[in-house]
Write an enzyme that holds these catalytic residues in place. Structure first.
Site: not given
Length: 199
Positions: A59, A90, A115, A143, A145, A147, A174-175, A199
């Site tokens: 991070d 990395y 986003r 993360s 969206p 796709d 799931a939602r 998404h």
């Protein structure tokens, strides 16, 4: 007798350490980019289910990554599977088997940012770090969206098809199931549904 007992305990501990090392090696090494809520939850899920023998959290906020690694490392004492977890960078990615992209950002909605407006530059930087790290495993985009991020990484890295995948609409599905179950007053196990699209 005491000397024999200590020797036996040491031999048992050495055998257990060798078995754990072999188990962790077989489970594989997972690199997680982003140690926020999503990345740290992914790390814990991998550790608790024995899906990774080694986990490296990377991070931009190294202290946060180190704190998350310590928390999950402490929890590992009570987990049924051996796992090594640490904060890294990395340079730890070269021999990784799987890399999870869990970077995030908060767009400035007052300025009309999306986003992707804020994530695009981060993903470009991440892609360059991946290229320089020598990582050649499987890349998983979580993360959102997801796709779109996976497609953008494919464009930036030019990797073979199938090396970069995403979680797609798994979260949305799931939602949908949770909301359906709540509306119908039934268990989520009895609510079926799949969100198709983006998404």
């Amino acid at each position: 007798l005491l000397c024999y007992r200590v020797t036996t305990l040491n031999q048992t501990a050495e055998r257990r350490n060798l078995q754990e090392e072999e188990t962790m090696k077989q489970a594989g090494k997972v690199i997680i980019i982003g140690a926020g809520h999503v990345g740290s939850h992914a790390a814990y899920a991998l550790a608790s289910q024995g899906l990774a023998g080694e986990i490296v959290l990377i991070d931009i906020d190294r202290e946060k990554a180190a704190a998350q690694a310590l928390d999950i490392g402490d929890a590992a004492a009570y987990l049924p599977y051996p796992v090594k977890i640490k904060a890294g960078d990395y340079t730890d990615a070269g021999d990784g088997d799987v890399m999870v992209i869990a970077v995030g950002t908060n767009p400035d909605k007052a300025k009309g940012e999306t986003r992707m407006d804020t994530l695009a530059a981060i993903i470009r930087d991440v892609a360059e770090e991946i290229r320089q790290s020598g990582f050649h495993g499987i890349l998983v985009s979580i993360s959102n969206p997801a796709d779109v991020i996976a497609h953008y990484l494919q464009y930036l890295l030019s990797w073979p098809v199938g090396k970069i995948i995403s979680t797609g609409t798994a979260l949305d599905s799931a939602r949908l199931r949770r909301a359906t179950a709540e509306a119908a007053g039934v268990s989520i196990e009895d609510a079926e549904g799949y969100a198709l699209g983006e998404h």
